[in-house]
Design a protein around this motif. Sequence first.
Motif, mmCIF file in Angstrom:
data_model
loop_
_atom_site.group_PDB
_atom_site.id
_atom_site.type_symbol
_atom_site.label_atom_id
_atom_site.label_comp_id
_atom_site.label_asym_id
_atom_site.label_seq_id
_atom_site.Cartn_x
_atom_site.Cartn_y
_atom_site.Cartn_z
ATOM 1 N N GLU A 97 36.431 45.893 21.444
ATOM 2 C CA GLU A 97 35.773 47.053 22.042
ATOM 3 C C GLU A 97 35.474 46.774 23.511
ATOM 4 O OE1 GLU A 97 31.497 49.339 21.511
ATOM 5 O OE2 GLU A 97 32.516 48.588 19.712
ATOM 6 N N THR A 98 35.496 47.812 24.325
ATOM 7 C CA THR A 98 35.085 47.741 25.722
ATOM 8 C C THR A 98 34.043 48.821 25.954
ATOM 9 O OG1 THR A 98 37.211 46.877 26.473
ATOM 10 C CG2 THR A 98 35.835 47.958 28.114
ATOM 11 N N ASP A 99 32.920 48.442 26.565
ATOM 12 C CA ASP A 99 31.795 49.378 26.691
ATOM 13 C C ASP A 99 32.150 50.632 27.470
ATOM 14 O OD1 ASP A 99 30.042 47.805 25.225
ATOM 15 O OD2 ASP A 99 29.371 46.677 26.984
ATOM 16 N N ALA A 100 32.905 50.496 28.552
ATOM 17 C CA ALA A 100 33.217 51.662 29.378
ATOM 18 C C ALA A 100 34.541 51.478 30.091
ATOM 19 C CB ALA A 100 32.106 51.915 30.401
ATOM 20 N N VAL A 101 35.254 52.580 30.233
ATOM 21 C CA VAL A 101 36.483 52.635 31.027
ATOM 22 C C VAL A 101 36.246 53.705 32.086
ATOM 23 C CG1 VAL A 101 38.944 53.109 31.007
ATOM 24 C CG2 VAL A 101 37.888 51.942 29.052
ATOM 25 N N ALA A 142 37.388 48.524 33.882
ATOM 26 C CA ALA A 142 37.003 48.325 32.489
ATOM 27 C C ALA A 142 35.726 47.494 32.507
ATOM 28 C CB ALA A 142 38.104 47.604 31.720
ATOM 29 N N VAL A 143 34.681 47.986 31.871
ATOM 30 C CA VAL A 143 33.341 47.426 32.053
ATOM 31 C C VAL A 143 32.764 46.947 30.731
ATOM 32 C CG1 VAL A 143 30.983 47.910 32.839
ATOM 33 C CG2 VAL A 143 32.947 48.975 34.007
ATOM 34 N N LEU A 158 39.202 41.812 27.945
ATOM 35 C CA LEU A 158 40.441 41.180 28.421
ATOM 36 C C LEU A 158 41.666 41.787 27.746
ATOM 37 C CD1 LEU A 158 39.210 37.471 28.543
ATOM 38 C CD2 LEU A 158 39.510 39.055 30.455
ATOM 39 N N GLU A 159 41.541 42.124 26.464
ATOM 40 C CA GLU A 159 42.674 42.723 25.771
ATOM 41 C C GLU A 159 42.963 44.121 26.304
ATOM 42 O OE1 GLU A 159 45.873 43.414 23.210
ATOM 43 O OE2 GLU A 159 44.901 41.575 23.930
ATOM 44 N N PRO A 186 47.023 47.251 32.649
ATOM 45 C CA PRO A 186 46.833 46.407 33.836
ATOM 46 C C PRO A 186 46.360 47.166 35.072
ATOM 47 C CG PRO A 186 49.179 46.692 33.332
ATOM 48 C CD PRO A 186 48.420 47.223 32.169
ATOM 49 N N ALA A 187 46.395 48.488 35.048
ATOM 50 C CA ALA A 187 45.878 49.236 36.198
ATOM 51 C C ALA A 187 44.368 49.123 36.302
ATOM 52 C CB ALA A 187 46.283 50.710 36.093
ATOM 53 N N PHE A 188 43.707 48.724 35.203
ATOM 54 C CA PHE A 188 42.248 48.637 35.188
ATOM 55 C C PHE A 188 41.794 47.209 35.482
ATOM 56 C CE2 PHE A 188 43.048 52.508 32.934
ATOM 57 C CZ PHE A 188 41.977 53.333 33.279
ATOM 58 N N LYS A 189 40.756 47.120 36.309
ATOM 59 C CA LYS A 189 40.205 45.833 36.715
ATOM 60 C C LYS A 189 38.970 45.522 35.862
ATOM 61 C CE LYS A 189 38.216 43.658 40.848
ATOM 62 N NZ LYS A 189 37.881 43.902 42.280
#
Length: 410
Positions: free
Chosen positions: A336-340, A349-350, A366-367, A373-376
Amino acid sequence: MYEIYNTFADCRKVLIDRLREPAPGRIQLLTGPRQVGKTTLLLDLAAQFGDRTVYAAGDEPDAALPGFWERRWAEAEARAKQGTAVLLLDEVHHLSDWAGRLKGEWDRARRRHINIHVVATGSSALRVATGSRESLAGRFERLTLSHWPAIGLADAFHLSPREAAHDLVRFGSYPGAVEFQRDFARWRAYVRDAIIGPAIGRDVLALGVVRRPALLRQVFAIAAALPAQIVSLQKMLGQLQDSGALETVAHYLALLQDAYLIAPIEKYSPQIHRRRASPPKLVVLNNALLSASHPNGAPDPAREPERFGVWVENACLAFAINQGQQVLYWREEPLETDAVCDGSWGKLAVEVKTGRFDVQALRGLLEFCRRNPAFKPLVITAPGDEETARRNGIESISWEDFLIAGPPGK
């Protein structure tokens, strides 16, 4: 499209500059949450332009009397004979057929070269946006005075930026509530009576599409109790005292977003239809709504670190949304990623980590970035824990600094 301003001073400057342009210029439609300073801004403009202004409020008792609209326009036209007049219409969405009437008067002013500028405000994004799109196309510019950021509180109330960031997490950022923070019972009464009650009981219900007001209030209460949580509509439905269809719950969440209260953010997916089919993540757009709704008020970081961490995450996501970023989340069990985020800050990606963590806790982040890959990647940490992420080559910032200035390099 519309312009978002998070400080009173920036919004004021833009409006003053536009009111100094040749009249009649585009109608200025100012929307935003309740109690962020829209009326104060209009009164400030009235003081700035003096006798040339006419102020009228759509929620005043005499606004319902016959001839109210015509009298205000006649007064503005009389003042325009002495120079450029400014008509200030506060809470315009309460006036019957406001958009159609405003279109007719503005078109007449253009034809007759009457030097009148118009600024109109509203606390319901849906009503103002719908009315303006239907009747005022090409005739208006829309601005939004959003929920105040920490730096706005610091500047207005002479706080240190870090003190303002902590206050924002615990008490939110409604400027009118700041003076009551030392008396929590009085502060809570203010937020409930001046913000939550009118926003739900007037702004949303006035839309005329809420058939079950009690259910709407329950949806708000559940959302306020689950900040920064991914919640299926089925689960929400199971917690409601009144039964209702899933479509009704989703519709009421959308109305609460239009009232600047709750944002049900969608799951990130390249396919739009898959985003909308996923359960929303509920973000409360001002942490004052959390403190006023929770029986124990704001969490103590030492005694309730988990609840405090959730409130920090909610504040960070709300800050991004209020700054005009598109905010989504990502989840593919167990990752899971908290925010995009996508917008003027760039593609981010946060992950928000207010407790101790290691690189394993960032696997989801990281996944997601490996697949997209456009997201940092960016990790928002407790103050002093930034190096944990940086040692693994991931940019990080403390939640205090994030709430003060946004992401690094924005």
